[in-house]
Design a protein around this motif. Structure first.
Motif, PDB file in Angstrom:
ATOM      1  N   ARG A  63     -27.736  10.181 -26.622  1.00  0.00           N
ATOM      2  CA  ARG A  63     -28.692   9.968 -25.536  1.00  0.00           C
ATOM      3  C   ARG A  63     -28.425  11.005 -24.451  1.00  0.00           C
ATOM      4  N   ASN A  64     -29.347  11.144 -23.552  1.00  0.00           N
ATOM      5  CA  ASN A  64     -29.203  12.119 -22.475  1.00  0.00           C
ATOM      6  C   ASN A  64     -27.956  11.824 -21.645  1.00  0.00           C
ATOM      7  N   ALA A  85     -31.886  16.418 -23.096  1.00  0.00           N
ATOM      8  CA  ALA A  85     -33.210  15.935 -23.487  1.00  0.00           C
ATOM      9  C   ALA A  85     -33.251  15.691 -24.986  1.00  0.00           C
ATOM     10  N   GLU A  87     -35.961  14.218 -28.426  1.00  0.00           N
ATOM     11  CA  GLU A  87     -37.248  14.387 -29.089  1.00  0.00           C
ATOM     12  C   GLU A  87     -38.436  14.052 -28.176  1.00  0.00           C
ATOM     13  N   GLN A  89     -39.271  15.206 -25.289  1.00  0.00           N
ATOM     14  CA  GLN A  89     -39.107  15.439 -23.856  1.00  0.00           C
ATOM     15  C   GLN A  89     -39.300  16.919 -23.536  1.00  0.00           C
ATOM     16  N   VAL A  91     -38.173  20.050 -21.131  1.00  0.00           N
ATOM     17  CA  VAL A  91     -37.048  20.525 -20.322  1.00  0.00           C
ATOM     18  C   VAL A  91     -37.457  21.772 -19.555  1.00  0.00           C
ATOM     19  N   VAL A 100     -36.486  17.054 -16.478  1.00  0.00           N
ATOM     20  CA  VAL A 100     -36.843  16.506 -17.779  1.00  0.00           C
ATOM     21  C   VAL A 100     -38.107  15.682 -17.567  1.00  0.00           C
ATOM     22  N   ASP A 101     -39.157  16.050 -18.282  1.00  0.00           N
ATOM     23  CA  ASP A 101     -40.470  15.414 -18.133  1.00  0.00           C
ATOM     24  C   ASP A 101     -40.939  15.454 -16.685  1.00  0.00           C
ATOM     25  N   GLU A 124     -40.678  21.936 -24.940  1.00  0.00           N
ATOM     26  CA  GLU A 124     -40.694  20.581 -25.498  1.00  0.00           C
ATOM     27  C   GLU A 124     -39.724  20.510 -26.667  1.00  0.00           C
TER      28      GLU A 124
END
Length: 163
Positions: A63-64, A85, A87, A89, A91, A100-101, A124
Motif C-alpha cells: 500500500r502507499n 501510488a 494501480e 492512481q 502521480v 497523488v490523484d 497514471e
C-alpha cells in the motif's frame, strides 16, 4: 552398539531441525537485507541491515507509504523504495511536492529544500503495478527513471527502518 548409534542419529536429527527451521524462515518469511544505497536516507542509512517480510507481497500488503524490496528493472539487483501510488492512481511532483490523484501527500521524511524546483508527471500507474520513489529524491533512481514496478517484481516489505 545399536543404542549408541540410535542416540547419535537422534542427536543429529535434533541438531538439524533448528537449522532447517531457520533456513525455511529465511527462504519464505523473513530475510535480513543490507542496504547498499543512500537513496532512502535519512529514513534508512546506507549499510543498515533491515528485515524483508516476504509474505506481504503475496498477501496484498503493498500500500502507499510502505517501503518495498523489488527486483530493479535496470540491473536485476534488489532495490528498496517507498510505494507512493498504486494501480490507477495518478502521480505528479510539482516543485518537490508529491501529488497523488491531485492531492498533496505530506512527506515529513523528505528534505524538500534539497529538491526544490523538481517536477515530474503526471503519470497514471498501470494495472498490477506500483510507483516507487526514494526518500532521498535528489539522488534516487526510481520510477521517475525506470517506470512503474510490476507487482510480480516485489520481493516483500521492510519490517524495520520505516518512519
Amino acid at each position: 552398539m545399536r543404542a549408541v548409534a540410535g542416540r547419535r542419529h537422534l542427536l543429529l536429527v535434533v541438531a538439524l531441525i533448528p537449522l532447517l527451521v531457520v533456513l525455511a524462515l529465511r527462504a519464505w518469511v523473513i530475510e535480513p537485507f543490507t542496504v547498499s544505497s543512500d537513496s532512502m536516507e535519512p529514513t534508512i542509512e546506507s549499510g543498515a541491515v533491515v528485515l524483508l517480510y516476504k509474505p506481504s507481497a503475496a498477501a496484498g500488503g503493498i500500500r502507499n507509504g510502505v517501503i518495498v524490496a523489488f527486483t530493479n528493472p535496470i540491473d536485476g539487483r534488489t532495490a528498496i523504495k517507498r510505494v507512493v501510488a498504486g494501480e490507477g492512481q495518478v502521480v505528479a511532483i510539482r516543485d518537490a511536492e508529491l501529488y497523488v490523484d491531485g492531492v498533496a501527500i505530506p512527506e515529513p521524511f523528505i528534505d524538500h529544500s534539497r529538491i526544490d524546483a523538481t517536477y515530474f508527471g503526471p503519470v497514471e500507474v498501470p494495472a498490477e503495478s506500483i510507483f516507487v520513489l526514494g526518500d532521498n529524491r535528489g539522488v534516487s533512481i526510481d520510477s521517475r527513471d525506470f517506470g512503474t514496478v510490476p507487482l510480480t517484481a516485489i520481493q516483500g516489505t521492510l519490517l524495520t527502518g520505516q518512519k
